[in-house]
Design a protein around this motif. Structure first.
Motif: not given
Lengths: 445, 423
Positions: B213-238
């Motif tokens: 669930c965390n995987d999926i909801t983090a992806y969805l939240f990131g897709f719709f609201f994502g703006r601030t990058p989280l970590i240089k290692l995974s640039p798509k995560k916010t």
């Protein structure tokens, strides 16, 4: 042993087959700088010679070959004397020595890793390696303390909480290190960092688990610590002697100086040595009794009624040997039979630990793990054959000698629910009644 | 100029990441039927649909296996473990180009077998105590289990030493270490998962679903609201995805715990019954799984306008599990991302179209199983009663008698055992 012969090979009359070791020796100094450009024409400086000045002066008039022989011999005797001294000083000092040896071995292997990967500049990594060492040691020592110092722990409130949630606390500490590692990954150095992470973990697996198994063996009785270690040392020395005087057929390509004659001679000599040593030691309570922590005197005591293993018994000699020796029976300690198993392992499988370390040194082009002991190399060089011995002794004790620790069982029992406790109590009762240990009459005592 | 004997291996170690050539990607395994159905869409949406369909397929497979019972779950866990091991070892082979090394593949699988034998043997001894007591050979195997496992491992170790070949020492040591670290990661995790499973299927389901669930909801939240990058290692995560995922996972875990706590099937420890020769999950649910009234703190009282709420105590624990899944679980994912970047691979393998290998799906689960196991042993249950009993029965008779007397005194003091009652 290999190192001595390699140094000998530098002399003008060196046989041609030592060419590889020569080139290896030349390359040693290059290890630390292999990726930099080859602009430096000067040969690398030799490692610092740690031999104390006093020895150097005393032996200055001998030729180089005999000097090395004497240095090695003197250091060997010094180490054995040191071993006797700390045995005399007691279990607490032994534990501390084991811990120091463990830390030094860890340091040596990690330093090799740094040299191989030139990763001294990696951010955080040295801190992280030592942090992981601390975590794993905390976990293992905590488990040991909980088992053996049960009453002491129950008395002190902070210790009780630490011991109750011990696994959780250790896991949290480890996780912190793991997260720090992930956060410390730097863009161009991912592979290096993962290598060092893997290197650290494998080193911890080897070094720390061994040292804790050694301490478990020690708590079982100092004889379980002394006899295995002495057998490995004896095998080392005996195999070398037999190889020196009678050696002809090479044993394994990995260590070209080892021979079958040394191997087999060392095996028989070690078995005999083990039998004699255990005969001598089984007579003394201080070696034979489990180490216990006495709450009243707040120290370790080794005082008990020796178990069956350490009481002389009569054994019938099989017909074959009867005719040779002319005795019908012999009085031995049962422990001596076990010592044959331990010596056999030390002579037959122990050397594989040494071959593993030789292979490792050749793989990473190093002559010795470090230069701590003059003439011998690093601490790890002395302990490579011990590597598997501690695990074997521990598994042997757990499988054949003793069952589970009774006080630990009581401790576990007390944490169960009342209905589970009752169920176990009744099952135990019916079991004892079946065995005839318990009758209705003794029930009321 | 001086050369190394194994020059190419020396370069492997010392070059920076950018010098290492990329490993060519493996074949595309998307089934033909999917390709035909989606041929009309553009490439981006096609990928999205493939991922979506495969996600639903995996989730349905998960439900199906849950329905089929604990034994099937154990087999599934074992297959996943073997596949993850295979994936990671294959990466090692490719990195070090060591397919030709003598013996090495045999040795890796042999070590996997040894370690599995050791762990499964310990599990079987604990949980199948009654079954084991009946058979003589099993008794012997259990009693000397550690010794047998150690002997098997030693045989592998000696074979490794004997297989060292002159020019390939470093490679062989690398593969040896690679194998051991992989075993440490995959095999211990999978056995902790099975231990959790035996505690009750809910301890297996809620953590795994929280991570998914965390995987999926983090992806969805990131897709719709994502703006601030989280970590240089995974640039798509916010950060938005991270925090949104955290809250949704806690709510999801809370709800899933509420739903599952009702059923004995999920809540009871798995036991092996010798009479029916199968696993049963029947019991009196423990206190964790009985509704209790909790008084709400004042601010919640005002919001919800209720004095108390009935909850299962397990739901409180589920908050801890979900928190771990959302906050620390992703570090397992970052670790795997770093690993993939370090060795220049896009995915661990190509087993699942659109997703990559099995290991790609399970990287966040990595730490979860260990956490749940440590959590259970620290906070939920004490030692396993049947194991305590089994160890008692192995002791010397005099020791058993001593323990019996100690226990008797203790139980009488606590009033659990009536002194006059002859049970």
């Amino acid at each position: 042993m290999t190192e001595l012969r390699q140094r000998v090979a530098h002399e003008p009359d060196a046989p041609p087959e030592d060419k590889e070791s020569e080139s290896e020796a030349k390359l040693d100094g290059e290890t630390a700088s292999d990726s930099e450009s080859r602009a430096e024409p000067a040969p690398p400086p030799a490692s610092v010679d740690d031999t104390p000045e006093v020895l150097n002066r005393a032996l200055s008039n001998l030729s180089s070959r005999w000097k090395n022989w004497w240095v090695r011999g003197i250091l060997t005797l010094a180490m054995i004397a040191f071993f006797f001294i700390i045995i005399y000083l007691g279990p607490m000092v032994l534990m501390i020595i084991v811990m120091c040896v463990q830390i030094k071995c860890f340091h040596e292997i990690i330093t090799i890793g740094y040299n191989v990967y030139h990763s001294y500049d990696l951010p955080w990594f040295r801190t992280l390696s030592w942090y992981f060492l601390l975590c794993v040691n905390y976990f293992f020592y905590g488990e040991t303390v909980t088992d053996y110092f049960f009453t002491l722990v129950q008395r002190e409130e902070p210790l009780r909480i630490l011991s109750k949630y011990h696994r959780f606390i250790s896991f949290t500490l480890y996780l912190t290190g793991f997260c720090m590692f992930v956060l410390s990954l730097v863009k161009k150095h991912y592979r290096l960092q993962f290598y060092m992470f893997g290197w650290t973990h494998v080193t911890l697996l080897i070094v720390v688990t061994q040292s804790h198994l050694v301490i478990h063996n020690l708590f079982e009785g100092m004889i379980w610590f002394i006899v295995p270690i002495s057998c490995v040392i004896c095998n080392d020395i005996m195999a070398y002697m037999f190889g020196f005087f009678f050696g002809r057929t090479p044993l394994i390509k990995l260590s070209p100086k080892k021979t079958w004659e040394g191997f087999i001679g060392g095996f028989f000599a070690t078995v005999v040595f083990g039998l004699l040593l255990s005969y001598v030691m089984s007579g003394y309570r201080c070696f034979v009794c489990p180490v216990e922590y006495n709450n009243d005197t707040n120290s370790f005591t080794v005082d008990c009624e020796p178990s069956d293993l350490f009481r002389l018994q009569e054994y019938n000699i099989p017909g074959v040997i009867q005719s040779v020796i002319g005795w019908k029976t012999v009085r031995m300690y049962p422990f001596q039979i076990h010592s044959v198993a331990l010596s056999t392992f030390a002579s037959l499988i122990g050397p594989f630990g040494g071959f593993f370390a030789s292979g490792f040194k050749r793989a990473f082009k190093i002559k010795d793990f470090a230069n701590t002991i003059p003439g011998h190399g690093g601490i790890m060089d002395r302990f490579d054959c011990q590597y598997l011995m501690a695990t074997f002794v521990n598994v042997y004790i757990a499988s054949f000698i003793r069952g589970p620790n009774p006080s630990k069982l009581i401790q576990q029992f007390l944490t169960l629910r009342p209905d589970q406790q009752l169920h176990i109590f009744n099952t135990l009762r019916s079991h004892l009644v079946d065995k005839g240990m318990l009758t209705a009459a003794t029930e009321d005592e | 100029m001086l050369f190394y004997i194994d020059d190419r291996y020396g370069d492997l170690d010392s070059r920076t990441d950018s010098d290492i050539p990329e490993i060519p990607p493996s074949l595309d395994r998307t089934p033909e039927i999917l390709k035909k159905a989606l041929s009309g869409l553009s490439s981006r949406w096609k990928n999205w649909w493939i991922r979506g369909i495969l996600t639903l397929t995996m989730i349905s497979l998960f439900f199906l296996i849950i329905y089929m019972g604990s034994f099937m779950l154990m087999l599934l866990v074992l297959s996943i473990q073997v596949k993850c091991f295979h994936e990671i070892i294959t990466i090692g082979y490719r990195v070090y180009r060591s397919y030709d090394l003598p013996w090495f593949r045999t040795l890796s699988w042999y070590f996997l077998l040894c370690v599995n034998y050791f762990f499964y043997g310990e599990t079987v001894a604990d949980y199948f105590a009654t079954f084991v007591q009946r058979e003589e050979q099993l008794q012997f195997l259990i009693r000397y289990h550690r010794f047998i496992s150690f002997a098997l491992y030693l045989a592998g170790f000696c074979m490794f030493v004997l297989s060292l070949v002159k020019k390939h020492y470093r490679l062989q040591f690398y593969m040896f270490a690679w194998t051991h670290v992989t075993l440490l990661i995959t095999v211990t995790q999978s056995h902790l998962v099975i231990q959790n499973l035996f505690e009750g299927m809910i301890w297996f389901l809620v953590p795994i679903s929280s991570v998914i669930c965390n995987d999926i909801t983090a992806y969805l939240f990131g897709f719709f609201f994502g703006r601030t990058p989280l970590i240089k290692l995974s640039p798509k995560k916010t950060w938005e995805g991270f925090i949104g995922g955290f809250f949704s996972t806690v709510v999801f875990g809370f709800t899933a715990a509420y739903v599952l706590s009702k059923y004995q099937y999920f809540v009871c420890p798995v036991e092996y019954r010798s009479d029916v020769n199968s696993f049963v999950t029947e019991c009196e649910p423990s206190e964790l799984f009985r509704l209790q009234s909790y008084s709400l703190p004042p601010f919640l009282k005002a919001v919800l306008r209720r004095e108390t709420v009935s909850l299962y105590p397990f739901q409180i624990h589920s908050i801890a599990l979900s928190t771990f899944a959302s906050l620390i679980g992703p570090f397992g994912g970052f670790f795997a991302s770093g690993f993939k970047r370090a060795f220049k691979i896009k995915d661990f393998a190509n087993t699942i179209p659109g997703h990559g290998g099995i290991m790609d799906r399970f990287d966040c689960q990595y730490l979860m199983a260990t956490f749940v196991h440590v959590y259970i042993t620290s906070f939920i249950r004490g030692p396993n009663p049947s194991r305590v009993l089994q160890q008692l029965l192995v002791l010397q008779p005099e020791q058993q008698l001593n323990i019996y007397k100690t226990l008797k005194t203790h139980l009488t003091e606590k009033g659990i055992l009536q002194p006059t009652l002859k049970v």
